[in-house]
Design a protein around this motif. Sequence first.
Motif, mmCIF file in Angstrom:
data_model
loop_
_atom_site.group_PDB
_atom_site.id
_atom_site.type_symbol
_atom_site.label_atom_id
_atom_site.label_comp_id
_atom_site.label_asym_id
_atom_site.label_seq_id
_atom_site.Cartn_x
_atom_site.Cartn_y
_atom_site.Cartn_z
ATOM 1 N N GLN A 3 -49.274 -49.781 27.962
ATOM 2 C CA GLN A 3 -50.095 -49.029 27.023
ATOM 3 C C GLN A 3 -49.764 -47.551 27.076
ATOM 4 O OE1 GLN A 3 -53.968 -50.207 28.357
ATOM 5 N NE2 GLN A 3 -54.099 -51.964 26.985
ATOM 6 N N ARG A 4 -49.588 -47.014 28.292
ATOM 7 C CA ARG A 4 -49.251 -45.587 28.410
ATOM 8 C C ARG A 4 -47.886 -45.296 27.815
ATOM 9 N NH1 ARG A 4 -52.039 -46.219 33.335
ATOM 10 N NH2 ARG A 4 -50.139 -46.611 34.526
ATOM 11 N N ALA A 5 -46.945 -46.236 27.990
ATOM 12 C CA ALA A 5 -45.612 -46.042 27.417
ATOM 13 C C ALA A 5 -45.687 -46.006 25.895
ATOM 14 C CB ALA A 5 -44.674 -47.155 27.885
ATOM 15 N N ILE A 25 -50.879 -47.944 17.074
ATOM 16 C CA ILE A 25 -51.160 -49.346 17.384
ATOM 17 C C ILE A 25 -52.278 -49.829 16.466
ATOM 18 C CG2 ILE A 25 -51.913 -50.973 19.162
ATOM 19 C CD1 ILE A 25 -50.886 -48.951 21.240
ATOM 20 N N ILE A 26 -51.990 -50.896 15.721
ATOM 21 C CA ILE A 26 -52.971 -51.504 14.823
ATOM 22 C C ILE A 26 -53.321 -52.875 15.377
ATOM 23 C CG2 ILE A 26 -53.450 -52.339 12.499
ATOM 24 C CD1 ILE A 26 -50.633 -49.980 12.743
ATOM 25 N N THR A 27 -54.575 -53.068 15.758
ATOM 26 C CA THR A 27 -55.014 -54.327 16.361
ATOM 27 C C THR A 27 -55.837 -55.125 15.357
ATOM 28 O OG1 THR A 27 -55.047 -53.357 18.578
ATOM 29 C CG2 THR A 27 -56.319 -55.363 18.247
ATOM 30 N N ILE A 28 -55.466 -56.400 15.187
ATOM 31 C CA ILE A 28 -56.194 -57.288 14.279
ATOM 32 C C ILE A 28 -57.296 -57.989 15.071
ATOM 33 C CG2 ILE A 28 -56.028 -59.228 12.679
ATOM 34 C CD1 ILE A 28 -53.057 -58.599 12.392
ATOM 35 N N GLU A 30 -59.529 -55.344 25.775
ATOM 36 C CA GLU A 30 -59.393 -53.896 25.902
ATOM 37 C C GLU A 30 -58.229 -53.357 25.087
ATOM 38 O OE1 GLU A 30 -59.316 -53.115 30.072
ATOM 39 O OE2 GLU A 30 -61.494 -53.037 30.250
ATOM 40 N N GLU A 31 -57.355 -54.247 24.587
ATOM 41 C CA GLU A 31 -56.321 -53.813 23.651
ATOM 42 C C GLU A 31 -56.967 -53.128 22.454
ATOM 43 O OE1 GLU A 31 -53.116 -53.763 23.599
ATOM 44 O OE2 GLU A 31 -52.482 -55.044 25.256
ATOM 45 N N THR A 32 -58.181 -53.578 22.083
ATOM 46 C CA THR A 32 -58.870 -52.988 20.942
ATOM 47 C C THR A 32 -59.244 -51.536 21.214
ATOM 48 O OG1 THR A 32 -61.029 -53.766 21.736
ATOM 49 C CG2 THR A 32 -59.807 -55.226 20.283
ATOM 50 N N ARG A 33 -59.583 -51.235 22.474
ATOM 51 C CA ARG A 33 -59.986 -49.871 22.819
ATOM 52 C C ARG A 33 -58.811 -48.908 22.768
ATOM 53 N NH1 ARG A 33 -62.969 -49.686 28.346
ATOM 54 N NH2 ARG A 33 -60.849 -49.542 29.149
ATOM 55 N N VAL A 37 -66.883 -53.740 24.701
ATOM 56 C CA VAL A 37 -65.639 -53.349 25.391
ATOM 57 C C VAL A 37 -65.319 -51.870 25.176
ATOM 58 C CG1 VAL A 37 -64.671 -55.665 25.291
ATOM 59 C CG2 VAL A 37 -64.177 -54.065 23.434
ATOM 60 N N GLY A 38 -66.236 -51.128 24.537
ATOM 61 C CA GLY A 38 -66.070 -49.689 24.405
ATOM 62 C C GLY A 38 -65.116 -49.251 23.316
ATOM 63 N N ALA A 39 -64.982 -50.041 22.238
ATOM 64 C CA ALA A 39 -64.036 -49.695 21.174
ATOM 65 C C ALA A 39 -64.745 -49.342 19.870
ATOM 66 C CB ALA A 39 -63.078 -50.862 20.946
#
Length: 431
Positions: A192-194, A202-205, A275-278, A308-310
């Motif tokens: 994620q940091r990279a 990043i677009i999350t479905i 957490e990918e969504t966050r 999840v904090g998103a």
Amino acid sequence: MELFDRLERRELERAVLVHVDFYHESDREDIDEFYELVDSAGAEACTLLTTKRQRPDPKYFVGKGKAEEIQAAVELHEADVVIFNHALTPAQERNLSTLFDCQVLDRVGLILDIFAQRARSHEGKLQVELAQMKRMSTRLVKGWTHLDRQGGIGARGPGETQLESDRRLVQVRIKSLEAKIEKVRKQRGLGQRARKRSEIPIITIIGYTNAGKSTLFNQMTSANVYAEDRLFATLDSTLRRVHLPGAGKVIFADTVGFIRHIPHDLVTAFRSTLEETREADLLVHLVDASDPHRTEKIRDVHEVIAEVGAESVPQLLVFNKIDRLEPAVMPKIDRDEAGVPQRVWVSAKDGAGIEMLLEAVASFFKGAFLTVSLTLNVDAGKKRADLYSLGTILDEGFDDEGNSLFKMSLTHQEWGAIQGWPELLKAEVLS
């Protein structure tokens, strides 16, 4: 674990389904969704028994009379398992299993079984097993009393009961799984940091399970992710890098589907995936437009996103399956007064409206891009080819001397990377 092995060994287990209609709306579950869960698990529904209650019965959940009615149905249909559309306590599950003389499965166990069948990645399998083990640890209660230490010759003195041994082994396995998942989570964090350092959006479905996320993901990325008209057809998140016209390089991420009243243990077990969504720059919230309960499901997804904090991540609402609507709805984009896309109407199955959706997604990132004018030396054939792999080419041509002219949309990082090219005769920012 025996239950899950048993469900996998047989193609279709005969199941008696039980649904309780509670007076409080917050305690109710959806019957149609229950049938879909059972079908996704690979069981055959023999019959559905329903009842109404104000609150669960402490011993049998449904009361003694209804429990005996379920017992009769089990004998009549020669059922292998009784599945409740609700969460049962360990004691209730044990009491019912003893009464019915067959396996009893509640809603949480049913979803876990589906997860166990669907998980494909190493992380997904670890998360499912951890959730199973934590659930098992709460159900190792008086299940081995016949093996407890007995008095008499050869049995006196300190020792460990079978129940204590099982609990210890389960706890050891839980700690091992948690350590492995933490290691995977750290590796995910590095990735994620990279991606953040590369400044690639990043677009999350996201969306309720079976809304068509994997089908949409395949349409938008030309990927070949498994998609099926079943709940939780895919569990493991998938990433694809795509060149998006008007926005440059972006990363699309497909995630596990959400569900109403998703058990807390499952949210915890799949937290690293969710957490990918966050970490996303935009959430594409996919909704089944043909679902009569779509409003409630939108609310349910928002609740999980908040958990999840998103909740602060921008969202684009996408209504899918417009081909199922009557009267028919054409693909379209609904915008607010400032012209920002709010809703997009598409059919992922037919591909209708996908171009509109990509346009709407790209509009969220145009502010992060520069429109530039470039002139490349006539001999810079390799660098000309490199430009095609960067950003978006808006226009191109040649000057009188044969030098290449480009009008492009680039990220700040891409713009900085080409500044040192000796083949670059002229470069300026237009907007």
